[in-house]
Design a protein around this motif. Sequence first.
Motif, PDB file in Angstrom:
ATOM      1  N   UNK A 110       0.887  -1.353   0.041  1.00  0.00           N
ATOM      2  CA  UNK A 110      -0.087   0.021  -0.170  1.00  0.00           C
ATOM      3  C   UNK A 110       0.925   1.340  -0.130  1.00  0.00           C
ATOM      4  N   UNK A 111       2.051   1.118   0.467  1.00  0.00           N
ATOM      5  CA  UNK A 111       3.028   2.314   0.459  1.00  0.00           C
ATOM      6  C   UNK A 111       3.504   2.568  -0.937  1.00  0.00           C
ATOM      7  N   UNK A 112       3.857   3.737  -1.393  1.00  0.00           N
ATOM      8  CA  UNK A 112       4.562   4.029  -2.852  1.00  0.00           C
ATOM      9  C   UNK A 112       5.626   3.183  -3.065  1.00  0.00           C
ATOM     10  N   UNK A 113       6.360   2.784  -2.054  1.00  0.00           N
ATOM     11  CA  UNK A 113       7.620   2.023  -2.181  1.00  0.00           C
ATOM     12  C   UNK A 113       7.673   1.314  -0.717  1.00  0.00           C
ATOM     13  N   UNK A 114       7.887  -0.059  -0.518  1.00  0.00           N
ATOM     14  CA  UNK A 114       8.203  -0.728   0.569  1.00  0.00           C
ATOM     15  C   UNK A 114       9.581  -1.250   0.445  1.00  0.00           C
ATOM     16  N   UNK A 162       3.011  -1.558   8.353  1.00  0.00           N
ATOM     17  CA  UNK A 162       2.587  -0.289   7.710  1.00  0.00           C
ATOM     18  C   UNK A 162       2.711  -0.144   6.197  1.00  0.00           C
ATOM     19  N   UNK A 163       3.354  -0.894   5.673  1.00  0.00           N
ATOM     20  CA  UNK A 163       3.610  -0.824   4.043  1.00  0.00           C
ATOM     21  C   UNK A 163       2.757  -1.822   3.421  1.00  0.00           C
ATOM     22  N   UNK A 164       1.827  -2.625   3.934  1.00  0.00           N
ATOM     23  CA  UNK A 164       1.166  -3.454   3.383  1.00  0.00           C
ATOM     24  C   UNK A 164      -0.373  -3.872   3.647  1.00  0.00           C
ATOM     25  N   UNK A 165      -0.890  -4.636   3.014  1.00  0.00           N
ATOM     26  CA  UNK A 165      -2.419  -4.921   3.441  1.00  0.00           C
ATOM     27  C   UNK A 165      -2.433  -6.508   3.225  1.00  0.00           C
TER      28      UNK A 165
END
Length: 174
Positions: A110-114, A162-165
């Motif tokens: 979900x982040x622009x880049x993880x 926090x960077x993914x669903x």
Amino acid sequence: MPRMWLRGAALALLLLGGWTAVPVGSGPGPAVGQVTKLPVPRFVSLRTNEVNFRAGPGFQYPVNWVYERDGLPVEIIGEFDVWRHVVAPDGGTGWVHMATIRARRTFFITAQQAVLRHSPAPDAAPVAYLQGGVTGTLISCDRSSDFCKASAGRYTGYLAREDFWGAFPGETFK
């Protein structure tokens, strides 16, 4: 006649009040599926590249959405017979046949880049950089960690929650 008026009034309230997606659950359970006896809500993934999200639990209901993403994580929020009520990462909801999902845990960036890291620490060496929208497999999550072990393509490492669903806050699984 009163029934038709009531239905029209309910539709008007929905349209005037704004339609919102079903909120994402806060963790596996606390409910139990009436059919499977598994926790609801829970995460699963789409089994094929074409899955119909229907307006209700049955083939007689219209298709509202078609998701074309094998491995996309979805959250089961309800069950009825062979049908599962699900939420997709973009907030789209619908009913899918149980044959179109599988228990395999996956993630959606979900982040622009993880950053996929070598170990579960924010300063650990990067293994790979994953762009928003990338999917992969979740291997495990520990309740006490802000990271989950994951793989994407030929790379394996740790992703910040926090960077993914695809996993609930504080959820543990292996």
